[in-house]
Write a protein that holds these residues in place. Structure first.
Motif, PDB file in Angstrom:
ATOM      1  N   HIS A  84      49.591  37.623  34.030  1.00  0.00           N
ATOM      2  CA  HIS A  84      48.697  36.770  33.240  1.00  0.00           C
ATOM      3  C   HIS A  84      47.526  37.571  32.690  1.00  0.00           C
ATOM      4  O   HIS A  84      47.139  37.409  31.517  1.00  0.00           O
ATOM      5  CB  HIS A  84      48.182  35.621  34.109  1.00  0.00           C
ATOM      6  CG  HIS A  84      47.069  34.837  33.498  1.00  0.00           C
ATOM      7  ND1 HIS A  84      47.269  33.880  32.526  1.00  0.00           N
ATOM      8  CD2 HIS A  84      45.714  34.867  33.720  1.00  0.00           C
ATOM      9  CE1 HIS A  84      46.112  33.360  32.175  1.00  0.00           C
ATOM     10  NE2 HIS A  84      45.153  33.932  32.873  1.00  0.00           N
ATOM     11  N   TYR A  85      46.960  38.458  33.508  1.00  0.00           N
ATOM     12  CA  TYR A  85      45.772  39.196  33.087  1.00  0.00           C
ATOM     13  C   TYR A  85      46.089  40.483  32.345  1.00  0.00           C
ATOM     14  O   TYR A  85      45.329  40.884  31.456  1.00  0.00           O
ATOM     15  CB  TYR A  85      44.906  39.526  34.308  1.00  0.00           C
ATOM     16  CG  TYR A  85      44.257  38.330  34.937  1.00  0.00           C
ATOM     17  CD1 TYR A  85      43.229  37.639  34.290  1.00  0.00           C
ATOM     18  CD2 TYR A  85      44.676  37.856  36.180  1.00  0.00           C
ATOM     19  CE1 TYR A  85      42.631  36.521  34.864  1.00  0.00           C
ATOM     20  CE2 TYR A  85      44.079  36.746  36.757  1.00  0.00           C
ATOM     21  CZ  TYR A  85      43.060  36.080  36.101  1.00  0.00           C
ATOM     22  OH  TYR A  85      42.470  34.982  36.679  1.00  0.00           O
ATOM     23  N   PHE A  86      47.198  41.153  32.677  1.00  0.00           N
ATOM     24  CA  PHE A  86      47.414  42.500  32.163  1.00  0.00           C
ATOM     25  C   PHE A  86      48.692  42.671  31.351  1.00  0.00           C
ATOM     26  O   PHE A  86      48.893  43.718  30.751  1.00  0.00           O
ATOM     27  CB  PHE A  86      47.438  43.497  33.331  1.00  0.00           C
ATOM     28  CG  PHE A  86      46.136  43.552  34.072  1.00  0.00           C
ATOM     29  CD1 PHE A  86      45.053  44.225  33.543  1.00  0.00           C
ATOM     30  CD2 PHE A  86      45.987  42.901  35.287  1.00  0.00           C
ATOM     31  CE1 PHE A  86      43.839  44.273  34.217  1.00  0.00           C
ATOM     32  CE2 PHE A  86      44.782  42.940  35.974  1.00  0.00           C
ATOM     33  CZ  PHE A  86      43.702  43.620  35.431  1.00  0.00           C
ATOM     34  N   GLY A  87      49.554  41.670  31.338  1.00  0.00           N
ATOM     35  CA  GLY A  87      50.803  41.805  30.616  1.00  0.00           C
ATOM     36  C   GLY A  87      51.955  42.125  31.539  1.00  0.00           C
ATOM     37  O   GLY A  87      51.816  42.183  32.756  1.00  0.00           O
ATOM     38  N   GLU A  88      53.095  42.348  30.958  1.00  0.00           N
ATOM     39  CA  GLU A  88      54.357  42.520  31.683  1.00  0.00           C
ATOM     40  C   GLU A  88      54.260  43.557  32.803  1.00  0.00           C
ATOM     41  O   GLU A  88      53.598  44.587  32.670  1.00  0.00           O
ATOM     42  CB  GLU A  88      55.427  42.955  30.688  1.00  0.00           C
ATOM     43  CG  GLU A  88      56.813  43.126  31.266  1.00  0.00           C
ATOM     44  CD  GLU A  88      57.813  43.565  30.211  1.00  0.00           C
ATOM     45  OE1 GLU A  88      58.735  42.790  29.906  1.00  0.00           O
ATOM     46  OE2 GLU A  88      57.666  44.701  29.692  1.00  0.00           O
ATOM     47  N   TYR A  89      54.914  43.251  33.913  1.00  0.00           N
ATOM     48  CA  TYR A  89      55.038  44.212  35.013  1.00  0.00           C
ATOM     49  C   TYR A  89      55.448  45.561  34.433  1.00  0.00           C
ATOM     50  O   TYR A  89      56.391  45.653  33.647  1.00  0.00           O
ATOM     51  CB  TYR A  89      56.086  43.695  36.007  1.00  0.00           C
ATOM     52  CG  TYR A  89      56.444  44.651  37.113  1.00  0.00           C
ATOM     53  CD1 TYR A  89      55.560  44.890  38.164  1.00  0.00           C
ATOM     54  CD2 TYR A  89      57.676  45.304  37.122  1.00  0.00           C
ATOM     55  CE1 TYR A  89      55.895  45.778  39.188  1.00  0.00           C
ATOM     56  CE2 TYR A  89      58.011  46.177  38.146  1.00  0.00           C
ATOM     57  CZ  TYR A  89      57.113  46.413  39.174  1.00  0.00           C
ATOM     58  OH  TYR A  89      57.455  47.276  40.191  1.00  0.00           O
ATOM     59  N   PRO A  90      54.737  46.640  34.783  1.00  0.00           N
ATOM     60  CA  PRO A  90      54.908  47.895  34.048  1.00  0.00           C
ATOM     61  C   PRO A  90      56.168  48.699  34.350  1.00  0.00           C
ATOM     62  O   PRO A  90      56.411  49.714  33.685  1.00  0.00           O
ATOM     63  CB  PRO A  90      53.654  48.693  34.447  1.00  0.00           C
ATOM     64  CG  PRO A  90      53.214  48.113  35.745  1.00  0.00           C
ATOM     65  CD  PRO A  90      53.594  46.668  35.711  1.00  0.00           C
ATOM     66  N   PHE A  91      56.986  48.277  35.335  1.00  0.00           N
ATOM     67  CA  PHE A  91      58.171  49.067  35.699  1.00  0.00           C
ATOM     68  C   PHE A  91      59.419  48.186  35.697  1.00  0.00           C
ATOM     69  O   PHE A  91      60.202  48.179  36.647  1.00  0.00           O
ATOM     70  CB  PHE A  91      57.955  49.728  37.060  1.00  0.00           C
ATOM     71  CG  PHE A  91      56.686  50.544  37.130  1.00  0.00           C
ATOM     72  CD1 PHE A  91      56.559  51.709  36.394  1.00  0.00           C
ATOM     73  CD2 PHE A  91      55.613  50.120  37.892  1.00  0.00           C
ATOM     74  CE1 PHE A  91      55.391  52.455  36.436  1.00  0.00           C
ATOM     75  CE2 PHE A  91      54.441  50.844  37.950  1.00  0.00           C
ATOM     76  CZ  PHE A  91      54.324  52.026  37.209  1.00  0.00           C
ATOM     77  N   ASN A 142      32.636  43.536  38.965  1.00  0.00           N
ATOM     78  CA  ASN A 142      32.149  42.165  38.824  1.00  0.00           C
ATOM     79  C   ASN A 142      30.794  42.146  38.107  1.00  0.00           C
ATOM     80  O   ASN A 142      30.517  41.258  37.284  1.00  0.00           O
ATOM     81  CB  ASN A 142      32.024  41.515  40.200  1.00  0.00           C
ATOM     82  CG  ASN A 142      31.631  40.054  40.119  1.00  0.00           C
ATOM     83  OD1 ASN A 142      32.290  39.258  39.454  1.00  0.00           O
ATOM     84  ND2 ASN A 142      30.538  39.704  40.787  1.00  0.00           N
ATOM     85  N   THR A 143      29.951  43.137  38.413  1.00  0.00           N
ATOM     86  CA  THR A 143      28.675  43.272  37.713  1.00  0.00           C
ATOM     87  C   THR A 143      28.899  43.541  36.236  1.00  0.00           C
ATOM     88  O   THR A 143      28.221  42.973  35.370  1.00  0.00           O
ATOM     89  CB  THR A 143      27.846  44.413  38.341  1.00  0.00           C
ATOM     90  OG1 THR A 143      27.593  44.106  39.716  1.00  0.00           O
ATOM     91  CG2 THR A 143      26.531  44.614  37.614  1.00  0.00           C
ATOM     92  N   LEU A 144      29.866  44.403  35.936  1.00  0.00           N
ATOM     93  CA  LEU A 144      30.162  44.744  34.544  1.00  0.00           C
ATOM     94  C   LEU A 144      30.627  43.501  33.778  1.00  0.00           C
ATOM     95  O   LEU A 144      30.261  43.313  32.607  1.00  0.00           O
ATOM     96  CB  LEU A 144      31.230  45.830  34.504  1.00  0.00           C
ATOM     97  CG  LEU A 144      31.336  46.660  33.233  1.00  0.00           C
ATOM     98  CD1 LEU A 144      30.052  47.443  32.991  1.00  0.00           C
ATOM     99  CD2 LEU A 144      32.516  47.608  33.327  1.00  0.00           C
ATOM    100  N   ASP A 167      30.802  37.417  28.608  1.00  0.00           N
ATOM    101  CA  ASP A 167      31.672  36.670  27.704  1.00  0.00           C
ATOM    102  C   ASP A 167      33.080  36.807  28.275  1.00  0.00           C
ATOM    103  O   ASP A 167      33.738  37.821  28.066  1.00  0.00           O
ATOM    104  CB  ASP A 167      31.584  37.244  26.291  1.00  0.00           C
ATOM    105  CG  ASP A 167      32.449  36.490  25.285  1.00  0.00           C
ATOM    106  OD1 ASP A 167      33.467  35.881  25.684  1.00  0.00           O
ATOM    107  OD2 ASP A 167      32.115  36.526  24.084  1.00  0.00           O
ATOM    108  N   ASP A 168      33.542  35.786  29.001  1.00  0.00           N
ATOM    109  CA  ASP A 168      34.812  35.915  29.714  1.00  0.00           C
ATOM    110  C   ASP A 168      36.000  36.127  28.789  1.00  0.00           C
ATOM    111  O   ASP A 168      36.928  36.869  29.132  1.00  0.00           O
ATOM    112  CB  ASP A 168      35.044  34.696  30.619  1.00  0.00           C
ATOM    113  CG  ASP A 168      34.383  34.860  31.985  1.00  0.00           C
ATOM    114  OD1 ASP A 168      33.832  35.953  32.262  1.00  0.00           O
ATOM    115  OD2 ASP A 168      34.413  33.907  32.775  1.00  0.00           O
ATOM    116  N   ALA A 188      40.093  39.960  27.547  1.00  0.00           N
ATOM    117  CA  ALA A 188      40.788  40.706  26.493  1.00  0.00           C
ATOM    118  C   ALA A 188      40.592  42.209  26.693  1.00  0.00           C
ATOM    119  O   ALA A 188      41.520  42.998  26.488  1.00  0.00           O
ATOM    120  CB  ALA A 188      40.271  40.282  25.126  1.00  0.00           C
ATOM    121  N   LEU A 189      39.386  42.599  27.122  1.00  0.00           N
ATOM    122  CA  LEU A 189      39.099  44.005  27.378  1.00  0.00           C
ATOM    123  C   LEU A 189      39.967  44.537  28.510  1.00  0.00           C
ATOM    124  O   LEU A 189      40.527  45.638  28.407  1.00  0.00           O
ATOM    125  CB  LEU A 189      37.617  44.162  27.729  1.00  0.00           C
ATOM    126  CG  LEU A 189      37.159  45.567  28.134  1.00  0.00           C
ATOM    127  CD1 LEU A 189      37.276  46.526  26.957  1.00  0.00           C
ATOM    128  CD2 LEU A 189      35.715  45.533  28.662  1.00  0.00           C
TER     129      LEU A 189
END
Length: 557
Positions: free
Chosen positions: A286-293, A427-429, A435-436, A441-442
């Motif tokens: 959900h957060y990073f995209g498709e499982y990388p392997f 978390n501080t960053l 801006d969530d 997206a970042l």
């Protein structure tokens, strides 16, 4: 080497690391205390040789390994070879590989030609009779044998028995290096693009290694060879043997294959506990995209130690219970809701395995980020408030005794703050970005940009600065390159109804917005290292700083 563009700045850093390591090596050789006193500061000779990316490493680019070995459990003995394919980046007659001194180099061949070599600590310098030419690809067969020594936190390689008395052999060598049990270029900067793993074990045992299972072959001499194919770049310490009397069961998440391996007596518990893998994968995708392997699939394998992030073959020994070794890991009542090892070690598939540090000094890219992934899992499953509570539970674990980023080029081990301070910093960053939608997206874009690359902190900082339009370098530097966290100094003038504020930090020009006031009525002030004043109706005792969203110290005057 990974399929990445190696920037000139990173190349210059590599040259600098090698020079620093050579200077440090001279100091170590000249100072007996550095070699004999375990408490003495400074790297060992082995660290210097493993950590430096000198000319005999930098002159070649790894393409592939084929590790083909036979394991004798009774004698605790390994024999075999690693076929190492590499492309020369410049003309040279020598390359630098690694193999622990406890293991014997039987021979090293280029075709039919036996190559000369010399050994120094764990280093193996291989000499060629003719110059290897830049741009050309070569392959050598590195034959070795011996009884590897158990060492390090998880033993590196261990020959144990399972509760039923059957042989149970496992590897976990992140700390000690993969060269404790097989020959390779044992550093972090250069990874093979693909790998074959062939492991012959006594009949009745199974080997589970990284990558996609290719098949097994009865060798007719009481041994069966298990073959695996890794389709992606893989770092050395991720390469894994898991030999035992395993039971296998499987599942799927869409097109992604999920394979699970457990001892027979633990099968029912594994079927129950390993079911958490689906929710974990859904959260991180959900957060990073498709499982990388995807080509290699996802595996979870029972082992006799707590666990390790072996790529596409995550190992698990968390007692088939939630929490971490049946403890509330962050002490706030949230970690008992999930299996810490499944969530954390699998998170490394994204940060540590797909996105990797190019030097051990910057291992927070593995551990700080993956600890932050734990909090994202909590947020996905249980909500934002529980995620913040979970992150805050890490504060008592932070020691702030030395910087997170350690000395480069000397195989330095960063402090454990890379986990705990690392997650609090990220978390501080997030709060600084404030801006969530932009933050998430970042995260996704950063992962996709650096996937299958070996990077340094500078790469992350440059990317974040560019994509946020903010100069966050001083904030990164304060949290990662200095021991202390920033302190917000506050001076109250209750008669005038004002509070003055400024940051006290090590980094010149440090500036960071922060929420102040009271819960539910926070106001953001843009603090710098110069005094500023703002009106407030709050008394000194009432005036607070949002410490759940910013990891900072506060001093009131």
């Amino acid at each position: 080497m990974r399929n990445s563009v190696v920037r000139l700045a990173v190349f210059l850093l590599a040259v600098g690391w090698a020079g620093a390591a050579q200077s440090a090596q001279k100091r170590a050789d000249a100072t007996p205390a550095a070699k004999n006193d375990p408490g003495a500061a400074g790297p060992t000779r082995l660290d210097l040789l493993r950590g430096a990316y000198g000319e005999d490493r930098a002159n070649n680019d790894l393409i592939s390994y084929h590790l083909d070995i036979r394991v004798d459990p009774e004698k605790k003995y390994i024999r075999g070879k690693n076929t190492i394919r590499f492309k020369m980046l410049k003309d040279a007659k020598r390359i630098h590989l690694d193999l622990n001194e406890a293991l014997k180099v039987d021979k090293i061949l280029l075709g039919e030609t036996a190559l000369k070599y010399s050994r120094d600590s764990g280093a193996v310098f291989v000499d060629f009779p003719e110059t290897l030419r830049a741009g050309k690809t070569y392959a050598i067969d590195f034959y070795y044998s011996g009884n590897p020594v158990e060492t390090g936190r998880f033993g590196s390689i261990t020959f144990k028995k399972d509760p039923a008395g059957r042989d149970w052999i496992n590897t976990a060598c992140e700390e000690t290096g993969a060269s404790t049990w097989w020959p390779n270029k044992d550093q972090w900067r250069d990874e093979v693009e693909e790998m074959e793993i062939s492991v012959a074990v006594p009949n009745g045992l199974m080997d589970v290694s990284n990558g996609r299972f290719v098949g097994k072959t009865d060798l007719g001499d009481g041994y069966t060879r298990w073959d695996w194919q890794v389709h992606y770049p893989i770092n050395n310490y991720d390469v894994s043997l898991n030999i035992g009397d395993y039971e296998h069961f499987a599942d799927k998440l869409g097109d992604l294959t999920l394979d699970f391996y457990a001892l027979p007596q633990d099968l029912e518990k594994a079927e129950r506990q390993f079911a958490q893998a689906k929710g974990m994968l859904e959260a991180y995708q959900h957060y990073f995209g498709e499982y990388p392997f995807v080509k290699d699939g996802y595996k979870l394998i029972e082992v006799p130690y707590s666990g390790m992030e072996h790529q596409s073959a995550v190992t698990y020994g968390n007692h088939f219970a939630n929490g971490y070794l049946e403890r509330d890991w962050t002490g706030v009542g949230i970690s008992p809701r999930f299996d810490f090892i499944i969530i954390h070690e699998s998170g490394h598939e994204w940060f540590g395995n797909a996105v990797s540090a190019a030097d051990r000094s910057d291992m927070w890219i593995h551990e700080g980020w993956t600890t932050y992934l734990e909090s994202l899992y909590v947020e996905y499953m249980f909500g934002h408030d529980d995620a913040i509570k979970y992150i805050s539970g890490y504060k008592p674990k932070v020691k702030n005794e030395r910087p997170i980023i350690s000395q480069r080029g000397v195989n330095a081990t960063p402090p454990q703050d890379q986990y705990f301070k690392g997650v609090l910093f990220l978390n501080t960053l997030r709060s600084v970005v404030d801006d969530d939608a932009k933050w998430f997206a970042l995260l996704r874009d950063l992962f996709q940009h650096f996937k299958y690359q070996n990077i340094m902190t500078e790469d992350i900082v440059a990317y974040v600065n560019q994509h946020t339009g903010m100069n966050l370098t001083p904030i990164f530097d304060q949290y990662l390159r200095h021991t202390a966290i920033p302190t917000l100094e506050l001076k109250f003038d209750e008669g005038a109804g004002t509070v003055a504020y400024r940051w006290k930090a090590d980094v010149a020009g440090f500036a960071m917005p922060v929420r102040v006031g009271t819960a539910g009525k926070w106001a953001i002030v843009k603090g710098t290292m110069s005094w500023q004043t703002v009106k407030t109706d709050l008394k000194k005792a009432e005036f607070g700083v949002d410490s759940d969203f910013y990891y900072v110290n506060v001093e009131k005057q």
